[in-house]
Motif scaffolding. Structure first.
Motif, short mmCIF file in Angstrom:
data_model
loop_
_atom_site.label_atom_id
_atom_site.label_comp_id
_atom_site.label_asym_id
_atom_site.label_seq_id
_atom_site.Cartn_x
_atom_site.Cartn_y
_atom_site.Cartn_z
N PHE A 17 0.83 -1.21 0.00
CA PHE A 17 0.00 0.00 0.00
C PHE A 17 0.86 1.25 0.00
O PHE A 17 0.65 2.18 -0.78
CB PHE A 17 -0.94 0.00 1.21
CG PHE A 17 -1.70 1.28 1.36
CD1 PHE A 17 -2.82 1.54 0.60
CD2 PHE A 17 -1.26 2.25 2.26
CE1 PHE A 17 -3.51 2.74 0.73
CE2 PHE A 17 -1.95 3.45 2.40
CZ PHE A 17 -3.07 3.70 1.63
N ASN A 20 2.66 1.73 -3.26
CA ASN A 20 1.73 2.24 -4.27
C ASN A 20 1.46 3.73 -4.06
O ASN A 20 1.44 4.51 -5.00
CB ASN A 20 0.42 1.45 -4.24
CG ASN A 20 -0.45 1.69 -5.44
OD1 ASN A 20 -0.01 1.51 -6.57
ND2 ASN A 20 -1.68 2.10 -5.21
N ALA A 21 1.28 4.12 -2.80
CA ALA A 21 1.00 5.53 -2.49
C ALA A 21 2.17 6.44 -2.82
O ALA A 21 1.98 7.62 -3.09
CB ALA A 21 0.61 5.67 -1.02
N SER A 50 -3.78 0.01 -7.99
CA SER A 50 -4.83 0.79 -7.33
C SER A 50 -6.21 0.20 -7.59
O SER A 50 -7.12 0.35 -6.77
CB SER A 50 -4.81 2.24 -7.81
OG SER A 50 -3.61 2.87 -7.38
N THR A 51 -6.37 -0.48 -8.71
CA THR A 51 -7.67 -1.06 -9.05
C THR A 51 -7.70 -2.55 -8.70
O THR A 51 -8.30 -2.94 -7.70
CB THR A 51 -7.99 -0.84 -10.55
OG1 THR A 51 -6.91 -1.34 -11.35
CG2 THR A 51 -8.20 0.64 -10.85
N ILE A 54 -6.61 -3.67 -5.17
CA ILE A 54 -7.41 -3.16 -4.05
C ILE A 54 -6.66 -2.06 -3.28
O ILE A 54 -6.26 -2.23 -2.13
CB ILE A 54 -7.87 -4.30 -3.10
CG1 ILE A 54 -8.51 -5.43 -3.90
CG2 ILE A 54 -8.84 -3.77 -2.06
CD1 ILE A 54 -8.82 -6.67 -3.10
N GLY A 55 -6.47 -0.96 -3.96
CA GLY A 55 -5.83 0.20 -3.35
C GLY A 55 -4.34 0.03 -3.15
O GLY A 55 -3.72 0.82 -2.45
#
Length: 170
Positions: A17, A20-21, A50-51, A54-55
């Motif tokens: 997560f 990705n952020a 992100s899709t 799942i985030g």
């Protein structure tokens, strides 16, 4: 204690997560280093993770498409433009760095998305949690390194400088 309480798959999801952020930071540094392929990979990874991921909790882009995260940071960007390492320094908690990479770390930290959308205390708390979660995967590495090195400080310094040179060349 953290590793015993939080299962590894959860820690990996948290790490994914945060990776990705932080895509915008890597994307901007790829562009600044004139690496359009790296920038494109980061955009595709961000879209997929992100899709379908799942985030970003799942790294679908790497698992299903072989798209590996591009490790680009502002220290590398400064090095790309000929800024030298400067003095080698070992920061408490953060570990080895150079003056150039320390300035780069400040730039990367301040340009992270959470600092634009959240208050400073909350964003730095989130950054601290991210740092703690990443380090949970590295327990014991330094102790093993020290046991294997004849002169740990020199070995760490040489290894760090060589690693950073290699990352700038890529």
């Amino acid at each position: 204690v953290y590793n015993k309480i939080v299962p590894e798959f959860c820690r990996k999801g948290i790490r994914n997560f945060f990776n990705n952020a932080s895509t915008p930071v890597r994307f901007v540094n790829s562009v600044l280093q004139l690496k359009p392929k790296s920038a494109g990979i980061e955009l595709v990874r961000f879209s997929v993770n992100s899709t379908a991921g799942i985030g970003g909790f799942f790294d679908i882009a790497k698992r299903d498409h072989g798209l590996v995260m591009q490790e680009e940071d502002f220290g590398q960007t400064l090095g790309h433009y000929g800024i030298g390492n400067g003095m080698y320094i070992v920061w408490p908690f953060l570990g080895p760095s150079t003056i150039r990479d320390s300035v780069g770390l400040i730039g990367d930290t301040l340009s992270a998305p959470e600092h634009f959308f959240l208050s400073w205390p909350i964003s730095f708390g989130i950054s601290g949690f991210e740092f703690h979660n990443k380090n949970a995967f590295r327990l014991g590495e330094y102790e093993a390194f020290k046991a294997d090195a004849i002169e740990p400080y020199s070995a760490m310094k040489t290894g760090y400088i060589q690693l950073r040179k290699d990352k700038i060349k890529r």
